[in-house]
Design an enzyme around this catalytic site. Structure first.
Site, PDB file in Angstrom:
ATOM      1  N   GLU A   1      -2.259  -0.318  -9.113  1.00 20.03           N
ATOM      2  CA  GLU A   1      -2.747  -0.139  -8.625  1.00 20.03           C
ATOM      3  C   GLU A   1      -3.799   1.136  -8.386  1.00 20.03           C
ATOM      4  O   GLU A   1      -3.245   1.203  -6.712  1.00 20.03           O
ATOM      5  CB  GLU A   1      -3.473  -1.785  -7.466  1.00 20.03           C
ATOM      6  CG  GLU A   1      -4.896  -1.671  -7.673  1.00 20.03           C
ATOM      7  CD  GLU A   1      -4.728  -3.343  -6.254  1.00 20.03           C
ATOM      8  OE1 GLU A   1      -3.963  -4.061  -6.615  1.00 20.03           O
ATOM      9  OE2 GLU A   1      -6.035  -3.128  -5.587  1.00 20.03           O
TER      10      GLU A   1
ATOM     11  N   LYS B   1       0.852  -1.049   0.268  1.00 24.43           N
ATOM     12  CA  LYS B   1       0.467  -0.229   0.054  1.00 24.43           C
ATOM     13  C   LYS B   1       0.873   1.004   0.129  1.00 24.43           C
ATOM     14  O   LYS B   1       1.814   0.964   0.666  1.00 24.43           O
ATOM     15  CB  LYS B   1      -0.611   0.257   1.218  1.00 24.43           C
ATOM     16  CG  LYS B   1      -2.218  -1.260   1.314  1.00 24.43           C
ATOM     17  CD  LYS B   1      -3.419  -0.675   0.334  1.00 24.43           C
ATOM     18  CE  LYS B   1      -4.077  -2.022   0.251  1.00 24.43           C
ATOM     19  NZ  LYS B   1      -4.839  -1.719  -0.459  1.00 24.43           N
TER      20      LYS B   1
HETATM   21  O1  OSB Z   1      -7.605  -2.122  -2.243  1.00 23.24           O
HETATM   22  O2  OSB Z   1      -7.068  -3.694  -2.640  1.00 23.24           O
HETATM   23  C1  OSB Z   1      -7.588  -3.340  -2.073  1.00 23.24           C
HETATM   24  C2  OSB Z   1      -8.532  -4.303   1.777  1.00 23.24           C
HETATM   25  C3  OSB Z   1      -9.701  -3.722   1.931  1.00 23.24           C
HETATM   26  C4  OSB Z   1     -10.193  -2.425   1.257  1.00 23.24           C
HETATM   27  C5  OSB Z   1      -9.504  -2.759  -0.171  1.00 23.24           C
HETATM   28  C6  OSB Z   1      -8.462  -3.297  -0.147  1.00 23.24           C
HETATM   29  C7  OSB Z   1      -8.014  -4.968   0.578  1.00 23.24           C
HETATM   30  C8  OSB Z   1      -6.629  -4.949   0.615  1.00 23.24           C
HETATM   31  C9  OSB Z   1      -6.617  -6.264   1.005  1.00 23.24           C
HETATM   32  O3  OSB Z   1      -5.969  -4.508  -0.383  1.00 23.24           O
HETATM   33  C10 OSB Z   1      -6.631  -7.617   0.897  1.00 23.24           C
HETATM   34  C11 OSB Z   1      -6.786  -9.009   1.666  1.00 23.24           C
HETATM   35  O4  OSB Z   1      -5.141  -9.170   2.320  1.00 23.24           O
HETATM   36  O5  OSB Z   1      -8.208  -9.002   1.282  1.00 23.24           O
HETATM   37 MG    MG Z   2      -7.407  -1.987  -4.193  1.00 27.56          MG
END
Ligand code: OSB
Ligand code: MG
Length: 370
Positions: free
Chosen positions: A213, A163
């Site tokens: 992303e 992230k």
């Molecule tokens: O943007 O992919 C995302 C979790 C909550 C909301 C959005 C996202 C995410 C994750 C976690 O990236 C993915 C996971 O491990 O479940």
């Molecule tokens: Mg995402």
């Protein structure tokens, strides 16, 4: 199949790690479990929304209201032969895809059980070994980021996603790339940047990432296309895609070259399959996104990931990473060497619920009966 009764439970669960993204910190989550009853069978679905509206306006509480007030009154007591028929009945409900998806996915489970088939076969899946990656939250230091990266690489994950947010992007990623020269790495900005930040992405472009992303706004494919034109690294769309039509527009305008598919975000398995098919026609790979799911949602994600165009590792990491031994299903959805297997306890989703644990986690319950 007649939808005789639908049971909702809001569960208070503890995520085992601090998960920071550009939109905030996720910790104590509320998740909604949905059970559909029909002819002595049960279908399971999960609302994949989280507690705060940082990723989407849909939260566990909003989805609960949507289900109780708008979705369930339209379907309970009625007969449906196909998921398409169920979705058509809910046409007048704009948005609330995560609420609708919980019901739609549970209906698929029910149909697969009635047919005596594993869900993935009903969906048309072709692969039974699912490669998975891990999504790593923002850490407080570069050293901690590298440490997390090495630990997860050591656990066998096939791809690591980091992230990022403005001020926390190029520096930690450079350090990780140095520590793991051959690892598949990606970043997820969750819409935190603007086109004027293009410089950041040109620097990330040199790190050999598999994709970047959702760098820009959730509702903006125009600027994503402008950014993609400046980069070699593919852009992956997450927040921007709520339907196959969105996928087509995003890919046709080259706003992205990869799609993250989330069942909740796109209204369920039927639309998820359409998104998959559109991407396949464009020659764009897809992968299964994650929403910190419990066992029911994670199992649906794994069944979905069996379709042919899921060629990149998904965010369907080991359940124990998120919940320790407090997942709501008996089956342990843990990856071995970065590979998840499908749960197969009987037909359908192939999972059994841990009723006692679910009872303990329940903070709210609703039953809609026809
Ligand atoms: O943007 O992919 C995302 C979790 C909550 C909301 C959005 C996202 C995410 C994750 C976690 O990236 C993915 C996971 O491990 O479940
Ligand atoms: Mg995402």
């Amino acid at each position: 199949m007649k939808i005789e009764r639908v049971e909702l439970r809001e569960l208070a669960v503890n995520l085992k790690f601090r998960f920071e993204t550009s939109f905030g910190v996720e910790r104590d989550l509320h998740k909604v479990l949905l059970v559909v009853h029909s002819g002595g069978l049960e279908g399971y679905g999960e609302v994949t929304a989280n507690r705060e509206p940082g990723y989407s306006y849909e939260t566990a509480a909003v989805a609960w209201t949507a289900l109780e007030e708008y979705v369930l009154p339209r379907v309970v007591g009625k007969e449906f032969h196909t998921p398409a028929q169920l979705i058509a009945t809910l046409k007048a409900i704009r948005g609330h895809n995560m609420a609708v998806a919980a019901l739609e996915t549970a209906f698929w489970d029910l149909q697969a059980k009635a047919a005596g088939l594993p869900l993935w076969q009903l969906l048309g899946g072709v692969q039974e070994r699912i490669a998975v990656g891990a999504s790593l939250g923002i850490q407080s230091t570069v050293e901690a980021t590298v440490e997390e990266a090495l630990r997860h690489a050591g656990e066998g994950y096939r791809r690591l996603k980091f992230k990022i947010k403005p001020g926390w992007d190029v520096e930690p990623l450079r350090a990780v790339r140095e520590a793991l020269p051959d690892m598949a790495l990606t970043v997820d900005a969750n819409s935190a940047y603007r086109l004027t930040d293009a410089r950041v992405f040109r620097e990330l472009d040199e790190l050999g990432l598999d994709y970047i992303e959702q760098p820009l706004a959730h509702d903006d494919i125009v600027d994503h296309a402008k950014l993609q034109a400046l980069l070699l690294t593919p852009i992956c769309l997450d927040e921007s895609v709520h339907s196959a039509a969105d996928a087509r527009k995003g890919l046709a305008t080259d706003a992205g070259r990869v799609i993250n598919v989330k069942l909740g975000r796109v209204r369920g398995h039927l639309e998820a399959r359409r998104v998959h098919d559109v991407a396949l026609a464009f020659g764009a790979p897809v992968w299964c996104g994650g929403m910190l799911e419990l066992g029911v949602g994670r199992a649906h994600n794994l069944h979905m990931s069996t379709l042919e165009n899921y060629t990149l590792p998904g965010d369907t990491a080991s359940a124990s990473r998120y919940w320790g031994d407090e997942d709501i299903i008996e089956q342990r959805l843990d990856a071995i060497d970065g590979i998840q297997r499908l749960p197969s306890e009987g037909p359908g989703l192939g999972v059994t619920l841990r009723e006692d644990l679910i009872e303990r986690l329940t903070v709210r319950r609703h039953v809609a009966a026809g």
